[in-house]
Scaffold this motif. Sequence first.
Motif, PDB file in Angstrom:
ATOM      1  N   LYS A 275      24.565  14.948   2.302  1.00 57.85           N
ATOM      2  CA  LYS A 275      24.708  16.302   2.838  1.00 57.85           C
ATOM      3  C   LYS A 275      24.242  16.324   4.277  1.00 57.85           C
ATOM      4  O   LYS A 275      23.411  15.517   4.691  1.00 57.85           O
TER       5      LYS A 275
ATOM      6  N   MET B 254      30.514  26.152  -4.011  1.00 61.24           N
ATOM      7  CA  MET B 254      30.665  27.341  -3.195  1.00 61.24           C
ATOM      8  C   MET B 254      29.749  28.427  -3.722  1.00 61.24           C
ATOM      9  O   MET B 254      30.186  29.522  -4.027  1.00 61.24           O
ATOM     10  N   SER B 255      28.509  28.109  -3.867  1.00 64.10           N
ATOM     11  CA  SER B 255      27.614  29.111  -4.432  1.00 64.10           C
ATOM     12  C   SER B 255      26.685  29.659  -3.377  1.00 64.10           C
ATOM     13  O   SER B 255      26.513  29.097  -2.319  1.00 64.10           O
ATOM     14  N   GLY B 256      26.094  30.764  -3.693  1.00 68.40           N
ATOM     15  CA  GLY B 256      25.058  31.343  -2.854  1.00 68.40           C
ATOM     16  C   GLY B 256      25.562  32.009  -1.600  1.00 68.40           C
ATOM     17  O   GLY B 256      24.802  32.213  -0.668  1.00 68.40           O
TER      18      GLY B 256
ATOM     19  N   SER C 290      22.264  26.162   5.070  1.00 70.01           N
ATOM     20  CA  SER C 290      23.622  25.800   4.680  1.00 70.01           C
ATOM     21  C   SER C 290      23.839  24.302   4.855  1.00 70.01           C
ATOM     22  O   SER C 290      23.362  23.716   5.827  1.00 70.01           O
ATOM     23  N   ASN C 291      24.583  23.715   3.926  1.00 71.71           N
ATOM     24  CA  ASN C 291      24.864  22.282   3.976  1.00 71.71           C
ATOM     25  C   ASN C 291      26.280  21.998   3.520  1.00 71.71           C
ATOM     26  O   ASN C 291      26.836  22.732   2.700  1.00 71.71           O
TER      27      ASN C 291
ATOM     28  N   PHE D 245      31.812  20.228  -0.805  1.00 68.76           N
ATOM     29  CA  PHE D 245      31.502  21.635  -1.007  1.00 68.76           C
ATOM     30  C   PHE D 245      30.424  22.119  -0.062  1.00 68.76           C
ATOM     31  O   PHE D 245      29.594  21.363   0.433  1.00 68.76           O
ATOM     32  N   TYR D 246      30.482  23.406   0.174  1.00 67.50           N
ATOM     33  CA  TYR D 246      29.537  24.119   1.014  1.00 67.50           C
ATOM     34  C   TYR D 246      28.508  24.755   0.098  1.00 67.50           C
ATOM     35  O   TYR D 246      28.847  25.314  -0.942  1.00 67.50           O
ATOM     36  N   HIS D 247      27.246  24.653   0.494  1.00 64.30           N
ATOM     37  CA  HIS D 247      26.185  25.289  -0.281  1.00 64.30           C
ATOM     38  C   HIS D 247      25.221  25.976   0.673  1.00 64.30           C
ATOM     39  O   HIS D 247      24.805  25.384   1.672  1.00 64.30           O
ATOM     40  N   LYS D 248      24.909  27.196   0.342  1.00 64.67           N
ATOM     41  CA  LYS D 248      23.930  27.942   1.141  1.00 64.67           C
ATOM     42  C   LYS D 248      22.809  28.374   0.216  1.00 64.67           C
ATOM     43  O   LYS D 248      23.049  28.975  -0.822  1.00 64.67           O
ATOM     44  N   ALA D 249      21.596  28.029   0.609  1.00 62.80           N
ATOM     45  CA  ALA D 249      20.406  28.414  -0.140  1.00 62.80           C
ATOM     46  C   ALA D 249      19.425  29.057   0.826  1.00 62.80           C
ATOM     47  O   ALA D 249      19.253  28.581   1.950  1.00 62.80           O
TER      48      ALA D 249
END
Length: 183
Positions: A144, A1-3, A119-120, A110-114
């Motif tokens: 992902k 859950m970062s970014g 977002s993935n 988990f969700y990740h946004k960069a």
Amino acid sequence: MSGFGLVGAAIDQAGHKKGVATVKDLMREYLGPEVQLSELDRLEYVSMLGLDPAKYDVVLQAPTPWNEDLKNNPELKAEVKALNKKIKASERITESTNPCYAELITTHIFYHKAMMYGSNLFTGWVFREFDGNKITREGTGQVKNPLENFPPKDETMIEAAQIELRDAYAKDFAEYVEKKVPR
């Protein structure tokens, strides 16, 4: 859950009158264990894994706790540690002695946004098929899929975000089976 940054403070305020929902809250709500199982059932996951549904009875175990739950509960932490030890030792995670036995374990979601990559939804699994006490087939890994509508920007996007998250989870599983589970 970062970014996730400051946008997290504004997510879905109107849809959650009790307070601001975080990405973790939305993930728990939109993609809880019941939703995951529903998506796997829809995909006919037993057949997708190359197992004969007439030969295998599906037995569901309680979901592993969230990391936040483990921090304050030494008993849960010990249970998860014991589970991980069995997996590393190539042991069955249940006491079953059935000769036809397989396990599917969701290791993480988990969700990740960069900024550069968008977002993935990342999802990881371990699949193990046993003959007696010997693993005959095993697939471990994560995949992902991109997200555009999750998390919802406002209350008009909630349904689209829920559908997209479920679809990404289902796509993740299909891709995992195709790429990570030997036939």
